[in-house]
Design an enzyme around this catalytic site. Structure first.
Site, mmCIF file in Angstrom:
data_model
loop_
_atom_site.group_PDB
_atom_site.id
_atom_site.type_symbol
_atom_site.label_atom_id
_atom_site.label_comp_id
_atom_site.label_asym_id
_atom_site.label_seq_id
_atom_site.Cartn_x
_atom_site.Cartn_y
_atom_site.Cartn_z
ATOM 1 N N VAL A 26 -0.114 -1.871 -4.852
ATOM 2 C CA VAL A 26 0.009 -3.207 -5.728
ATOM 3 C C VAL A 26 -0.392 -4.483 -5.017
ATOM 4 C CG1 VAL A 26 1.700 -4.406 -6.996
ATOM 5 C CG2 VAL A 26 2.089 -1.865 -6.748
ATOM 6 N N THR A 33 10.312 24.667 -22.694
ATOM 7 C CA THR A 33 9.797 24.413 -21.166
ATOM 8 C C THR A 33 9.709 23.120 -20.905
ATOM 9 O OG1 THR A 33 8.486 26.706 -21.457
ATOM 10 C CG2 THR A 33 7.808 24.975 -19.570
ATOM 11 N N THR A 45 6.192 7.002 -4.874
ATOM 12 C CA THR A 45 5.651 8.444 -4.563
ATOM 13 C C THR A 45 6.968 9.311 -4.055
ATOM 14 O OG1 THR A 45 3.459 7.285 -4.155
ATOM 15 C CG2 THR A 45 3.861 9.904 -3.370
ATOM 16 N N VAL A 87 0.747 -1.308 -0.071
ATOM 17 C CA VAL A 87 0.006 0.067 0.143
ATOM 18 C C VAL A 87 0.813 1.248 0.010
ATOM 19 C CG1 VAL A 87 -1.899 1.277 1.101
ATOM 20 C CG2 VAL A 87 -1.753 -1.121 1.306
ATOM 21 N N ASP A 135 7.437 -0.416 3.328
ATOM 22 C CA ASP A 135 7.916 -0.846 2.011
ATOM 23 C C ASP A 135 9.504 -0.927 2.260
ATOM 24 O OD1 ASP A 135 7.956 1.800 2.677
ATOM 25 O OD2 ASP A 135 7.799 2.539 0.634
ATOM 26 N N ARG A 136 10.136 0.034 3.060
ATOM 27 C CA ARG A 136 11.401 0.009 2.931
ATOM 28 C C ARG A 136 12.011 -1.428 3.824
ATOM 29 N NH1 ARG A 136 13.292 6.150 5.029
ATOM 30 N NH2 ARG A 136 15.224 5.211 3.981
ATOM 31 N N ASN A 191 1.390 5.429 -1.262
ATOM 32 C CA ASN A 191 0.747 6.636 -1.217
ATOM 33 C C ASN A 191 -0.104 7.113 -2.464
ATOM 34 O OD1 ASN A 191 1.421 8.138 1.504
ATOM 35 N ND2 ASN A 191 3.247 7.642 1.022
ATOM 36 N N THR A 192 0.318 6.740 -3.631
ATOM 37 C CA THR A 192 -0.139 6.818 -4.709
ATOM 38 C C THR A 192 -1.186 5.511 -5.251
ATOM 39 O OG1 THR A 192 1.342 8.564 -5.456
ATOM 40 C CG2 THR A 192 0.063 7.661 -7.008
ATOM 41 N N ASP A 240 14.404 2.851 -4.287
ATOM 42 C CA ASP A 240 13.107 2.489 -4.506
ATOM 43 C C ASP A 240 12.462 3.681 -4.977
ATOM 44 O OD1 ASP A 240 10.375 1.665 -4.572
ATOM 45 O OD2 ASP A 240 10.277 0.770 -2.692
#
Length: 248
Positions: free
Chosen positions: A13, A180, A129, A7, A106-107, A9-10, A126
């Site tokens: 999976v 730009t 987000t 899980v 996740d880490r 932040n964005t 990694d």
């Protein structure tokens, strides 16, 4: 069959696996599922009959607001309690930081998978987000660094200015941009490469040459330009499996 959930932040999976090495994966926007029933409805379609074979659920979450939904999902539809990835529950890894409980799940999973798959010393980058850098020495987690992710940087420029556009996340290899879009691609994508190279170089100066494993959903944008030893798309999933269902 095991269901593994990362899980972020964005995105979240979801993956199923039998052995912790071969995965079938799906990606949902985090927050798409507001209830356990909505989540089951999504996964029922994606997994098909495979959902009936799930016998364990392992979760690495950095979004506490989603945890209650996931717990109810596991209890209601699989009559099981999910196993959560935390530094305090991992065996075989030492955590040489001020507060191991602060380390994102996740880490933790990445470190576990690195030690299991690649050895007891090295670096994990990694790119999600946020982009994280983690150092492991002799089976001990020594800390790392956190940088804004590529999408976060692009959106910050877009939202914080009157005229700068959203651009595609792909490298621009010139020394200076001529419009730009090229300016932003050079500053964001290649700037991230240069920042990571600087961090990795400083670690190397301090601790010597170490293998670097690159992972994360945004890593593909830079993996051809950032020096690394291995690109392992499934590193976090492997770590969830090892943390929840196998010894390190």
């Amino acid at each position: 069959m095991y269901l593994l959930i990362d899980v972020g932040n964005t995105h979240s999976v979801f993956a199923i696996t039998e052995d912790g090495k071969n995965f079938k994966r799906w990606r949902l926007s985090t927050g798409t599922y507001q209830t356990e029933d909505e989540l089951f409805a999504h996964l029922r379609v994606l997994l098909g009959e495979g959902i009936e074979k799930i016998r364990g659920i392992g979760i690495a979450s950095v979004v506490p607001t989603q945890n209650f939904v996931l717990e109810k999902f596991a209890e209601k539809y699989f009559s099981t309690t999910p196993i959560w990835v935390t530094s305090s529950e991992v065996k075989g890894i030492r955590w040489n930081v001020k507060n191991p409980r602060e380390i994102g799940a996740d880490r933790v999973a990445n470190v576990v998978a690195f030690v299991k798959e690649y050895g007891d010393s090295g670096i994990v980058v990694d790119m999600g987000t946020a982009t994280t850098v983690d150092l492991v020495l002799n089976g001990c987690y020594e800390g790392g660094a956190i940088l804004p992710g590529l999408l976060m940087m692009v959106h910050a420029l877009f939202r914080g200015t009157a005229k700068l556009p959203l651009v595609e996340l792909k490298p621009f290899l010139g020394v200076v941009g001529k419009d730009t879009e090229e300016n932003i691609r050079l500053g964001v994508v290649m700037g991230k490469v240069y920042a990571l190279e600087g961090i990795l170089h400083r670690i190397e100066e301090e601790y010597g040459k170490l293998p670097v494993v690159l992972t994360g959903g945004q890593a593909k944008a830079v993996k051809d330009f950032l020096k690394h030893t291995v690109f392992d798309e499934d590193l976090t999933m492997k770590g969830i499996f090892y943390s929840c269902f196998a010894e390190v």
